[in-house]
Scaffold this motif. Structure first.
Motif, PDB file in Angstrom:
ATOM      1  N   LEU A   4       0.618  -1.167  -0.129  1.00  0.00           N
ATOM      2  CA  LEU A   4       0.068  -0.165  -0.054  1.00  0.00           C
ATOM      3  C   LEU A   4       0.943   1.460   0.187  1.00  0.00           C
ATOM      4  N   PHE A  45       2.290   1.696  -3.357  1.00  0.00           N
ATOM      5  CA  PHE A  45       1.439   2.121  -4.242  1.00  0.00           C
ATOM      6  C   PHE A  45       1.022   3.821  -3.804  1.00  0.00           C
ATOM      7  N   PHE A  92       3.776   6.016  -5.603  1.00  0.00           N
ATOM      8  CA  PHE A  92       3.653   6.325  -6.973  1.00  0.00           C
ATOM      9  C   PHE A  92       2.292   6.924  -7.312  1.00  0.00           C
ATOM     10  N   HIS A  93       1.262   6.623  -6.712  1.00  0.00           N
ATOM     11  CA  HIS A  93      -0.200   7.211  -6.838  1.00  0.00           C
ATOM     12  C   HIS A  93      -0.296   8.711  -6.564  1.00  0.00           C
ATOM     13  N   HIS A  94       0.399   9.000  -5.548  1.00  0.00           N
ATOM     14  CA  HIS A  94       0.211  10.336  -4.903  1.00  0.00           C
ATOM     15  C   HIS A  94       1.230  11.019  -4.512  1.00  0.00           C
ATOM     16  N   ALA A 147      -3.303  14.724 -10.635  1.00  0.00           N
ATOM     17  CA  ALA A 147      -3.857  13.470  -9.701  1.00  0.00           C
ATOM     18  C   ALA A 147      -4.726  12.668 -10.662  1.00  0.00           C
ATOM     19  N   HIS A 148      -5.401  13.146 -11.747  1.00  0.00           N
ATOM     20  CA  HIS A 148      -6.193  12.445 -12.618  1.00  0.00           C
ATOM     21  C   HIS A 148      -5.792  12.278 -13.990  1.00  0.00           C
TER      22      HIS A 148
END
Lengths: 342, 78
Positions: free
Chosen positions: A27, A30, A33-35, A171-172
Motif C-alpha cells: 500500500l 502504491f 507512485f499514485h500520490h 492527480a487525474h
C-alpha cells in the motif's frame, strides 16, 4: 505431548503476519507512485494568443470643410472597453492602486474579500471584477520545478493578489480530460468522467457535462482555462441543483469553487469544514449558496484538505491538519500593476 | 521454484486486500482515483494472473490428492 497443532498455529500466525506486513508495504509503495511522485507535465500547444483588452482611442478632432478644426467641444472621456466596459466603474481605481486587508482596486482589477457564516460554516468569498482576462491565471506546479506545493506556498511564488486551490489535475491524468491552463494545452481529450469548466478568452465561463462537451468547439471558441473536477453546481439557467445523489463527495466537507456572474465578474468561494467551528457544506447547500449569490454558473474544485484561499500571500482560512500540496492554483494577478505587495 | 510457487497464494491475498481497500476508499471518494488509475488496472490484472496461478496449483494439488487416495484405496483392496 503432541505439539503439532501448536506448531501449525504458529506457522499460520507467522504467515498472516507476513501477509499483513507485505500488504502494508505494498500500500505504501502504491501510495508513493499514485500520490507522492509527480510525473512531469508536457503541455503540447498553446491556444492562440489572447488579444490585449481594447482601449477606445481618444476621438480625433473633426476637420471642417474649410480646413479648420470644428468648434471646440469638450473631449469625451474615453469609454473603458475591457471585459466589463463601464460597468462597476466605482469598483476600480483609475489613479492609484488601493490594497487593504479586504479589497484591491486598480485600473483593471477589483477584488473584495468577505467572510460569512452560513450553513454552520465559515464561507470566504472573493468578489472578482476584471477588465483584462489575462489577470485571471492558473499557476501550475511545473512552473516551479516538479514538486506540488501547498496553495499558500505556490501563491507566494507568484504575484497573486488572491489565490484559490485548483482542481489538482495532475492527480487525474489517467483520465481522458481536456486541460488548458493560461491558453496552454496540457491535454485535449474528450472528458470521460468529469464535468468540465471552461473560461474563454472573451471572459465567458460555462460548465459542461461530460456528454455536452465538444472538444473541438471548445478549442475553436478560444478556451483560456479548462478545469476538470466538478461537479457543476448550477444548472444551465443558473438555478441550484436540488440533489447530487450518486456523488461520493456530496456530504459536509471543506470546499472551494469558482462562480461566474458575467464576463469579467467572477468569485472565488472557500468553505471551511471538519472543525469545531465550521462544519463544512454539502454539495446541495453549496449549490443553493451560489444561486443566492446570483451566479450564472458555478463549479466545484478540489475540496477537503486541498481547499485553501490566500489573500496577499496569507491564508484566509485555517489550514486543515497540515493541508495538502497541489498541482495548480487559480490566481488573480494585476498584469499591469505588478501584483501583490511582496 | 517450489518456494516461489508457495508464494503465489500470498501474493494473491495481498493483491486482493489492496483491491478491497481501494474499493472501500472509492465508495467514499471516487476522486481519489483508486479504482480507475492506470496503476490500479495493472494491479487488478496481476491479481487475476496470481488468482489463476493459485487456483491451477490448488486444482493440481486436489487432483494429486484424489489420485493418491484412489491408489491407497486400491492398495488396501488388494
Amino acid at each position: 505431548m503432541n505439539d503439532k497443532p501448536f506448531r501449525r498455529g504458529r506457522r499460520i500466525a507467522g504467515m498472516v503476519t507476513f501477509d499483513l506486513l507485505a500488504f502494508g508495504a505494498a500500500l505504501l509503495v502504491f501510495a508513493y507512485f499514485h500520490h507522492v511522485r509527480q510525473r512531469p507535465l508536457n503541455p503540447t500547444a498553446a491556444v492562440t494568443d489572447i488579444p490585449a483588452p481594447a482601449v477606445t482611442p481618444a476621438p480625433t478632432p473633426l476637420q471642417t470643410e474649410t480646413g479648420g478644426l470644428a468648434a471646440e467641444t469638450p473631449a469625451p472621456t474615453p469609454v473603458p472597453t475591457g471585459l466589463l466596459g463601464g460597468k462597476y466603474a466605482e469598483k476600480f481605481s483609475a489613479d492609484e492602486v488601493v490594497f487593504t486587508d479586504a479589497a484591491y482596486r486598480s485600473k483593471n482589477v477589483a477584488l473584495e474579500l468577505r467572510t460569512e457564516f452560513l450553513y454552520e460554516s465559515r464561507i470566504h468569498i472573493v468578489d472578482i471584477y476584471l477588465q483584462d482576462i489575462t489577470c485571471f491565471q492558473t499557476a501550475v506546479y511545473d512552473q516551479f520545478g516538479t514538486e506540488t506545493l501547498r496553495t499558500r506556498e505556490m501563491a507566494r511564488l507568484t504575484p497573486a493578489i488572491a489565490a484559490l486551490s485548483g482542481d489538482y489535475f495532475s492527480a487525474h491524468l489517467n483520465h481522458s480530460m481536456c486541460i488548458i491552463r493560461n491558453g496552454q494545452v496540457y491535454m485535449d481529450k474528450q472528458p470521460d468522467k468529469y464535468d468540465t469548466c471552461v473560461l474563454y478568452k472573451d471572459g465567458v465561463m460555462e460548465t459542461l457535462a461530460e456528454e455536452d462537451f465538444d472538444r473541438d468547439a471548445v478549442l475553436a471558441k478560444g478556451a483560456y482555462q479548462v478545469w476538470c473536477f466538478g461537479p457543476a453546481l448550477l444548472d444551465g439557467e443558473g438555478k441550484a441543483i436540488p440533489s447530487f445523489k450518486g456523488s461520493t463527495i456530496r456530504t459536509n466537507n471543506p470546499r472551494s469553487a469558482i462562480g461566474y456572474f458575467e464576463p469579467g465578474h467572477y468569485c472565488f468561494v472557500m468553505v471551511e469544514g471538519r472543525s469545531d467551528t465550521s462544519a463544512g457544506i454539502t454539495l446541495e447547500d453549496f449549490s443553493a449558496f451560489f444561486e443566492s449569490l446570483g451566479c450564472r454558473a458555478a463549479y466545484n474544485l478540489d475540496g477537503g484538505k486541498t481547499a485553501e484561499l490566500v489573500w496577499n500571500g496569507e491564508l484566509v482560512n485555517e489550514r486543515l491538519t497540515g493541508g495538502r500540496s497541489v498541482s495548480d492554483i487559480l490566481i488573480i494577478v494585476d498584469t499591469e500593476e505588478g501584483g501583490r505587495a511582496q | 521454484m517450489k518456494k516461489l510457487m508457495r508464494l503465489i497464494p500470498h501474493v494473491a491475498i495481498i493483491l486482493a486486500l489492496m483491491t478491497l481497500t481501494f474499493f472501500v476508499i472509492d465508495r467514499f471518494n471516487e476522486f481519489m482515483d483508486f479504482m480507475t488509475a492506470e496503476m490500479s488496472k495493472w494491479l487488478f490484472a496481476s491479481l487475476a494472473v496470481f488468482a489463476i496461478a493459485a487456483s491451477v496449483r490448488l486444482i493440481a494439488a486436489d487432483l494429486e490428492k484424489a489420485e493418491r487416495e484412489a491408489e491407497e484405496k486400491q492398495q488396501k483392496g488388494n
